[in-house]
Enzyme design. Sequence first.
Site, PDB file in Angstrom:
ATOM      1  N   ASP A   1       0.803  -1.251   0.022  1.00 41.18           N
ATOM      2  CA  ASP A   1      -0.011  -0.066  -0.001  1.00 41.18           C
ATOM      3  C   ASP A   1       0.878   1.373  -0.004  1.00 41.18           C
ATOM      4  O   ASP A   1       0.429   2.229  -0.388  1.00 41.18           O
ATOM      5  CB  ASP A   1      -1.054   0.015   1.164  1.00 41.18           C
TER       6      ASP A   1
ATOM      7  N   TYR B   1      -5.048   3.750   9.066  1.00 45.65           N
ATOM      8  CA  TYR B   1      -4.674   4.459   9.996  1.00 45.65           C
ATOM      9  C   TYR B   1      -6.121   4.781  10.879  1.00 45.65           C
ATOM     10  O   TYR B   1      -6.045   4.103  12.245  1.00 45.65           O
ATOM     11  CB  TYR B   1      -4.104   5.612  10.053  1.00 45.65           C
TER      12      TYR B   1
END
Length: 354
Positions: free
Chosen positions: A83, A201
């Site tokens: 990613d 996150y």
Amino acid sequence: MSEAGQGGWRPGGGRHVLLAVHTGRQDITELARSSAARLARAGITVRVLDDEAEALGIEGAEVVPADAEAARGAEIVMVFGGDGTFLRAAELARYSHAALMGVNLGRVGFLAETEPEAVEETLTAIEQCAYSVEKRLAIEVDVLDAAGNVVGGTWALNEVSVEKAQRSRVLDVVISIDSRPLTSFGCDGVLFATPTGSTAYAFSAGGPVVWPDVEALLLVPTNAHALFARPLVTSPDAVLSVAIPPDGNRARVSADGRRALDVPDGGRVDVRRAARPVRIARVHPATFGDRLVAKFGLPVRGFRDARRHDPGHELPPSRNVLARDVVSLSSGTDSGSDGAAREEVRGGTADPDA
């Protein structure tokens, strides 16, 4: 191609695919080389970034600077890595009509849909233009000083975090939605995420998982000293703001963990939907729910049916829910349940309206 006649950089004409590769691993570079050779045999011009060209050593590739012009006129930015590599490639594709297509060679890889064993199928889809394109919501950020003047800005595909600059102190913040104060508290920081970034996150900070076709903005406090500091899901057209009191701790902005800005004392950070979405190409029929099951090893059998209780027993280790032997969709089924504003791509031409 959609870039033709729009002033985009498109040397030589024809179809172009830009490669973005994590060159730190030999297996990844070898896979990128073999993929480039196949694309070249199909008459597609392969571009490589100048800071990766030597490590890749792809003969006949077009070498381009790693800047905003790299993807101009390209049809696909093909990403080989995790990613992090995908987010770096998104910076290159942002100002073009190129769609990102990722081969996941990282640990989790929510953004890159293709696993290494399915690369040949993905290359066939590129050659035949048999893929669809999702338009993913991105966010733009303005950093303002105490007088309300814009002193900086950035953007993000996953999330923007406003963090304390000094670890030993608590960051005091005032949260506003559409210029109306909502709450204030002390914290380590505040995350503003997109649905695409909800599994990154924001997820680890306790935020909700949001399907990518849901248009929304997420606000997730991190380690807040408050009773009411829950994650919020707002309208995609809202403007989310966090103000830093002038006598509080210093703050900084981090976008996708790649771009950083300092917030002036007494400043403010405004987050809103970006005018231009990020385009992601999809080949395989797996839905977003299938991807959650595969990436997190979620149980998909009823708990009363399970006979074993050790972690990971839900699926045999040799099978992957993203593979066609587990996920079967009829030919007439629309596989776009997880795709934001999917559009069919035919003849190598995508909708030019990004």
